[in-house]
Scaffold this active site. Sequence first.
Site, mmCIF file in Angstrom:
data_model
loop_
_atom_site.group_PDB
_atom_site.id
_atom_site.type_symbol
_atom_site.label_atom_id
_atom_site.label_comp_id
_atom_site.label_asym_id
_atom_site.label_seq_id
_atom_site.Cartn_x
_atom_site.Cartn_y
_atom_site.Cartn_z
ATOM 1 N N LYS A 101 0.822 -1.217 0.000
ATOM 2 C CA LYS A 101 0.000 0.000 0.000
ATOM 3 C C LYS A 101 0.853 1.262 0.000
ATOM 4 C CE LYS A 101 -3.057 -3.043 0.024
ATOM 5 N NZ LYS A 101 -3.499 -3.484 -1.312
ATOM 6 N N GLY B 152 -8.848 -3.634 5.674
ATOM 7 C CA GLY B 152 -9.050 -3.094 7.014
ATOM 8 C C GLY B 152 -8.230 -3.731 8.115
ATOM 9 N N GLU C 220 -2.087 8.274 8.014
ATOM 10 C CA GLU C 220 -2.956 9.121 7.194
ATOM 11 C C GLU C 220 -3.902 9.924 8.063
ATOM 12 O OE1 GLU C 220 -5.167 6.749 4.352
ATOM 13 O OE2 GLU C 220 -3.512 6.752 2.919
ATOM 14 N N LYS C 221 -4.324 11.050 7.541
ATOM 15 C CA LYS C 221 -5.417 11.792 8.152
ATOM 16 C C LYS C 221 -6.648 10.877 8.145
ATOM 17 C CE LYS C 221 -7.875 15.364 9.470
ATOM 18 N NZ LYS C 221 -7.627 15.910 10.821
ATOM 19 N N TYR C 222 -7.348 10.784 9.274
ATOM 20 C CA TYR C 222 -8.557 9.949 9.337
ATOM 21 C C TYR C 222 -9.752 10.732 8.810
ATOM 22 C CZ TYR C 222 -12.426 7.178 11.131
ATOM 23 O OH TYR C 222 -13.589 6.441 11.224
ATOM 24 N N HIS D 101 -15.863 -4.733 6.440
ATOM 25 C CA HIS D 101 -15.073 -4.709 5.203
ATOM 26 C C HIS D 101 -15.538 -5.720 4.163
ATOM 27 C CE1 HIS D 101 -12.581 -1.775 7.139
ATOM 28 N NE2 HIS D 101 -12.417 -2.576 8.160
ATOM 29 N N LYS E 115 -18.324 -6.143 1.323
ATOM 30 C CA LYS E 115 -19.324 -5.384 0.581
ATOM 31 C C LYS E 115 -20.638 -6.161 0.539
ATOM 32 C CE LYS E 115 -15.756 -3.157 -2.138
ATOM 33 N NZ LYS E 115 -14.901 -3.300 -3.329
ATOM 34 N N GLU F 203 -9.346 2.619 -5.950
ATOM 35 C CA GLU F 203 -10.273 2.875 -4.839
ATOM 36 C C GLU F 203 -10.020 4.243 -4.234
ATOM 37 O OE1 GLU F 203 -10.912 -1.606 -2.956
ATOM 38 O OE2 GLU F 203 -9.912 -0.061 -1.773
ATOM 39 N N ARG G 186 -7.180 -6.848 -9.970
ATOM 40 C CA ARG G 186 -7.924 -8.045 -10.373
ATOM 41 C C ARG G 186 -9.300 -7.650 -10.920
ATOM 42 N NH1 ARG G 186 -8.802 -7.209 -4.914
ATOM 43 N NH2 ARG G 186 -11.012 -6.957 -4.411
HETATM 44 C C1 MV4 Z 1 -9.493 5.017 5.614
HETATM 45 C C2 MV4 Z 1 -10.630 5.436 6.321
HETATM 46 C C3 MV4 Z 1 -10.649 6.742 6.804
HETATM 47 N N1 MV4 Z 1 -9.588 7.549 6.601
HETATM 48 N N2 MV4 Z 1 -8.467 5.860 5.433
HETATM 49 C C4 MV4 Z 1 -10.741 0.438 5.283
HETATM 50 C C5 MV4 Z 1 -10.074 -0.670 4.522
HETATM 51 C C6 MV4 Z 1 -9.133 -0.070 3.583
HETATM 52 N N3 MV4 Z 1 -9.524 -0.435 2.258
HETATM 53 C C7 MV4 Z 1 -9.180 1.403 3.801
HETATM 54 N N4 MV4 Z 1 -10.176 1.637 4.822
HETATM 55 C C8 MV4 Z 1 -10.397 2.871 5.303
HETATM 56 N N5 MV4 Z 1 -9.394 3.778 5.118
HETATM 57 C C9 MV4 Z 1 -8.520 7.100 5.917
HETATM 58 N N6 MV4 Z 1 -7.473 7.924 5.740
HETATM 59 C C10 MV4 Z 1 -11.691 4.540 6.496
HETATM 60 C C11 MV4 Z 1 -11.575 3.243 5.986
HETATM 61 C C12 MV4 Z 1 -12.733 2.406 6.187
HETATM 62 C C13 MV4 Z 1 -13.504 1.950 5.101
HETATM 63 C C14 MV4 Z 1 -13.174 2.252 3.786
HETATM 64 C C15 MV4 Z 1 -13.928 1.808 2.728
HETATM 65 C C16 MV4 Z 1 -15.080 1.068 2.978
HETATM 66 C C17 MV4 Z 1 -15.441 0.758 4.260
HETATM 67 C C18 MV4 Z 1 -14.664 1.190 5.331
HETATM 68 C C19 MV4 Z 1 -15.046 0.877 6.637
HETATM 69 C C20 MV4 Z 1 -14.267 1.302 7.684
HETATM 70 C C21 MV4 Z 1 -13.112 2.058 7.458
#
Ligand code: MV4
Length: 446
Positions: free
Chosen positions: A116, A165, A200-202, A235, A237, A275, A291
């Site tokens: 990543k 996740g 990362e910034k949340y 996580h 879908k 994504e 993929r």
């Molecule tokens: C994040 C986020 C908030 N802020 N990154 C979850 C799995 C991975 N694919 C990335 N994810 C996230 N990254 C930042 N900077 C929140 C999530 C996240 C999430 C993302 C997409 C779909 C569902 C999610 C559920 C929880 C957290």
Amino acid sequence: MFEKVLVANRGEIALRILRACREMGIQTVAVHSTADEDAMHVRLADESICIGPPAAKDSYLNIQAILTAATISNSEAIHPGYGFLSENADFAGMVVEHGFTFIGPSPEHIRLMGDKITAKDAVAKAGIPVVPGSDGPVKDEKEALKVADTIGYPVLIKAAAGGGGRGMKVANTAEELPNAIRMASAEAESAFGNGEVYLEKYLDHPRHIEIQILADMHGNVVHLGERDCSLQRRHQKILEEAPSPALNHNQRDEIGRIACAAIKKIGYHNVGTIEFLYEDGNFYFIEMNTRLQVEHPVTEMICGLDLVREMIRVSAGTPLGYTQDDIKFSGHAIECRINAENPETFAPRPGRVGDYHAPGGLGVRVDSALYSGYKVPPHYDSLISKLIVHGSNRNECLMRLRRALGEYVIDEMETTIPLHQRLIANPDFVNGDYDIHWLEKFVNKE
Ligand code: MV4
């Protein structure tokens, strides 16, 4: 074009690939575990080869067995589907070394996007907007505190080897940061054997929006619009739609153009998904999938394109033969993932299917390997059917989806169909008013 393709997968996606091959006049080879002797993909293929016992690690993940099956069947190419070996760069490399074509991107691009940190660095340099954060891995606490101070709290610690996740930790304050880093790193080390983390910034209320791209080996790249995949539980879908209720044409064109330019710059070829988190009108890259994805049908339904056929064509070296201007988006599509699970607890419920009848009619597509009397084995994931509905607009799509869900007969099984029926009756969902946290709240309150 290839004469014979081996499909290194099972279930609905194996059928999806076998069908594309048959339409293209390509001979097919199915591989299967001993638990899948009666599986539909074995029946639908021209030939089949047993590659091992039920456990995936001994069969669908058994690289030597799959390469041997490709050799003895005289296959030219291997399609990995999704899951299993689909994003294993070493497997893709071995397929090529053994003289077969891997139907997917190059091992180098799979490796680049599998980490990543290197993925984020590569796409940022190619002009894609990313989430503000550390420049590469964080070495120590001191550096992490400095980065967090610059971008502001809350921050998210992510594993370089992560995705899905795993190994993520939020830190709301500087006090919480050192422990969050230690925990994320330890979790990543034990899960992936790589404890490298970045910061990362949340973002606290984003949508998950992903762009489908398609690129040939001659520098031609198109995007096929976006999918909104915000409706997830742990996580996983649950339902995906295209286009996203949150985007307009201009926003789609702009992020699509940026995505295509970046893909070209990186030299990526085959299908791929970029994504993004989308919050307050801005896109932030999070990961790239190298993929074919479970939810690819919603894209197919709105652009009238066969993505599996396209990925086979570009893997054979054929140029796309069309440009972005030729891609026309039409109407709205929604996919419901039907799992063999208890609809309240989501506990897997494998077992024998009684009477079975799939929905049909105008605008309705069912991708499934089910049949009456089939025994859903306990060894693999619980996805048993994908209902994909197309309508000329979102409202028509929703009316049709409600109608189609009601037609399903999957007797003597517990499935997530009742969850979907409740979901599409909810006003927030009907209004397209949801983010990545919405579904968890929905399933926990009702
Ligand atoms: C994040 C986020 C908030 N802020 N990154 C979850 C799995 C991975 N694919 C990335 N994810 C996230 N990254 C930042 N900077 C929140 C999530 C996240 C999430 C993302 C997409 C779909 C569902 C999610 C559920 C929880 C957290």
